[in-house]
Design a protein around this motif. Structure first.
Motif, short mmCIF file in Angstrom:
data_model
loop_
_atom_site.label_atom_id
_atom_site.label_comp_id
_atom_site.label_asym_id
_atom_site.label_seq_id
_atom_site.Cartn_x
_atom_site.Cartn_y
_atom_site.Cartn_z
N GLY A 292 0.81 -1.21 0.00
CA GLY A 292 0.00 0.00 0.00
C GLY A 292 0.84 1.26 0.00
N ILE A 293 2.16 1.13 -0.13
CA ILE A 293 3.05 2.30 -0.15
C ILE A 293 2.96 2.98 -1.51
CG2 ILE A 293 5.47 3.04 -0.09
CD1 ILE A 293 5.99 0.83 1.96
N LEU A 294 2.84 4.30 -1.48
CA LEU A 294 2.87 5.12 -2.69
C LEU A 294 4.15 5.93 -2.67
CD1 LEU A 294 -0.82 6.38 -2.59
CD2 LEU A 294 0.10 4.46 -3.91
N THR A 295 4.83 6.04 -3.81
CA THR A 295 6.12 6.72 -3.85
C THR A 295 6.07 7.98 -4.69
OG1 THR A 295 6.86 5.42 -5.74
CG2 THR A 295 7.37 4.55 -3.56
N ALA A 296 6.94 8.93 -4.33
CA ALA A 296 7.15 10.15 -5.11
C ALA A 296 8.64 10.44 -5.03
CB ALA A 296 6.34 11.30 -4.55
N GLY A 297 9.38 9.94 -6.00
CA GLY A 297 10.83 10.10 -6.02
C GLY A 297 11.56 8.94 -5.39
N SER A 298 10.95 8.25 -4.44
CA SER A 298 11.59 7.10 -3.80
C SER A 298 11.34 5.84 -4.63
CB SER A 298 11.06 6.93 -2.37
OG SER A 298 9.65 6.88 -2.37
N THR A 299 12.03 4.76 -4.28
CA THR A 299 11.94 3.51 -5.03
C THR A 299 11.32 2.42 -4.15
OG1 THR A 299 13.95 4.10 -6.24
CG2 THR A 299 13.28 1.78 -6.28
N LEU A 300 10.35 1.72 -4.68
CA LEU A 300 9.65 0.66 -3.95
C LEU A 300 9.94 -0.69 -4.61
CD1 LEU A 300 7.54 -0.23 -1.81
CD2 LEU A 300 5.77 0.25 -3.54
N ASP A 301 10.36 -1.66 -3.80
CA ASP A 301 10.59 -3.02 -4.27
C ASP A 301 9.73 -3.96 -3.43
OD1 ASP A 301 11.42 -5.50 -5.12
OD2 ASP A 301 13.54 -5.20 -4.64
N GLU A 302 8.68 -4.52 -4.03
CA GLU A 302 7.75 -5.39 -3.32
C GLU A 302 7.93 -6.87 -3.68
OE1 GLU A 302 3.89 -2.77 -2.29
OE2 GLU A 302 4.06 -3.28 -4.42
N SER A 303 9.06 -7.21 -4.27
CA SER A 303 9.36 -8.61 -4.61
C SER A 303 10.50 -9.12 -3.75
CB SER A 303 9.75 -8.74 -6.08
OG SER A 303 8.67 -8.40 -6.90
N SER A 304 10.43 -10.39 -3.38
CA SER A 304 11.46 -10.98 -2.54
C SER A 304 11.45 -12.49 -2.75
CB SER A 304 11.20 -10.63 -1.07
OG SER A 304 12.28 -11.02 -0.25
N THR A 305 12.21 -13.19 -1.93
CA THR A 305 12.22 -14.64 -1.91
C THR A 305 11.80 -15.10 -0.52
OG1 THR A 305 13.99 -14.73 -3.54
CG2 THR A 305 13.62 -16.71 -2.23
N GLY A 306 10.89 -16.05 -0.47
CA GLY A 306 10.42 -16.55 0.81
C GLY A 306 10.52 -18.06 0.86
N TYR A 307 10.31 -18.60 2.06
CA TYR A 307 10.29 -20.05 2.21
C TYR A 307 9.22 -20.44 3.20
CZ TYR A 307 12.85 -19.54 6.63
OH TYR A 307 13.22 -19.20 7.90
N LYS A 308 8.83 -21.70 3.15
CA LYS A 308 7.75 -22.21 3.99
C LYS A 308 8.08 -23.63 4.44
CE LYS A 308 4.13 -23.56 1.85
NZ LYS A 308 2.91 -23.68 1.08
N LEU A 309 7.77 -23.92 5.71
CA LEU A 309 7.89 -25.27 6.25
C LEU A 309 6.50 -25.74 6.65
CD1 LEU A 309 10.95 -24.61 8.58
CD2 LEU A 309 10.99 -25.56 6.25
N VAL A 310 6.17 -26.99 6.33
CA VAL A 310 4.83 -27.52 6.61
C VAL A 310 4.96 -28.88 7.28
CG1 VAL A 310 2.68 -28.33 5.55
CG2 VAL A 310 3.84 -26.35 4.60
N ALA A 311 4.12 -29.12 8.28
CA ALA A 311 3.96 -30.44 8.86
C ALA A 311 2.47 -30.73 8.89
CB ALA A 311 4.53 -30.49 10.28
N GLY A 312 2.08 -31.92 8.50
CA GLY A 312 0.66 -32.24 8.42
C GLY A 312 0.35 -33.66 8.83
N TYR A 313 -0.95 -33.90 8.97
CA TYR A 313 -1.44 -35.23 9.33
C TYR A 313 -2.68 -35.51 8.50
CZ TYR A 313 -3.20 -39.13 12.13
OH TYR A 313 -3.64 -40.36 12.54
N ASN A 314 -2.67 -36.62 7.74
CA ASN A 314 -3.79 -36.99 6.88
C ASN A 314 -4.91 -37.61 7.70
OD1 ASN A 314 -2.99 -36.53 3.98
ND2 ASN A 314 -1.21 -37.63 4.75
N LEU A 315 -6.05 -36.95 7.74
CA LEU A 315 -7.23 -37.52 8.41
C LEU A 315 -7.86 -38.59 7.55
CD1 LEU A 315 -8.79 -34.20 9.75
CD2 LEU A 315 -7.38 -35.86 10.99
N ASN A 316 -7.84 -38.37 6.23
CA ASN A 316 -8.27 -39.36 5.25
C ASN A 316 -7.62 -39.01 3.92
OD1 ASN A 316 -10.01 -37.43 3.84
ND2 ASN A 316 -11.47 -37.71 5.51
N ARG A 317 -8.03 -39.65 2.85
CA ARG A 317 -7.40 -39.42 1.54
C ARG A 317 -7.55 -37.99 1.05
NH1 ARG A 317 -6.03 -42.58 -3.18
NH2 ARG A 317 -6.61 -41.44 -5.06
#
Length: 196
Positions: free
Chosen positions: A44-69
């Motif tokens: 939601g940042i708006l720029t006037a003369g400044s530079t905005l970079d809204e891209s990056s690299t992220g990661y995710k860790l997941v642990a789960g349990y199957n209740l059924n198929r």
């Protein structure tokens, strides 16, 4: 050295930032997964003369349990990387309705997002090896803000909350206990959001 087609496919998916994790584990089985990929923020940042970079690299860790198929419960931790706005003396930007002006050259404001969540994964098998799925859950998130200029780094505050998240994806179980997933997830942070 001979390399199998499955190994090349796995390496290609990992390098492209697509996740590795189970798709169709049997009922009652615990699974884990990890993924990395491109993150895009909507700050939601708006720029006037400044530079905005809204891209990056992220990661995710997941642990789960199957209740059924078709249904599993999952716990997720994600580091979504950062969005930055930078500028020099006199450059402006607006954030959450307030206009700010840089008072020094080479200054930067960094927003970093992390979250921990719990939710459901709803799978729709296409055949034994391929599956489509959707995720829906609730995440507790934190956004840290850091301001920096040459020789100075200072905290600019943080914000936290709890909001829903959702995602879609598909998976390929190429051996009975390992699969590749490609997915998209959307996270809300009050007035900001991110996609991984």
């Amino acid at each position: 050295m001979k390399t199998s087609g499955s190994l090349l496919f796995l390496v290609a998916f990992v390098l492209l930032g697509l996740g590795v994790g189970p798709v169709q584990a049997q009922t009652g089985h615990v699974y884990i997964g990890a993924s990395a990929g491109r993150t895009s923020f909507d700050t939601g940042i708006l720029t006037a003369g400044s530079t905005l970079d809204e891209s990056s690299t992220g990661y995710k860790l997941v642990a789960g349990y199957n209740l059924n198929r078709n249904v599993a419960v999952e716990f997720t931790y994600a580091d979504l990387g950062e969005a930055t706005v930078s500028g020099n003396t006199g450059d402006l930007f607006a954030y959450q309705g307030v206009v700010y002006q840089f008072k020094t050259d080479n200054a930067q404001l960094k927003l970093e997002g992390t979250l921990a969540g719990a939710g459901g994964r709803f799978s729709f098998p296409v055949n034994r090896a391929f599956s489509l799925y959707a995720r829906l859950g609730l995440a507790s998130w934190n956004v840290d803000r850091t301001a920096s200029a040459p020789g100075v780094v200072a905290s600019a505050g943080s914000e936290s909350g709890t909001d829903p998240y959702y995602g879609v994806g598909f998976g390929w179980e190429f051996v009975p206990t390992v699969s590749l997933n490609a997915d998209y997830e959307h996270y809300e942070f009050d007035t900001e959001s991110a996609n991984l």
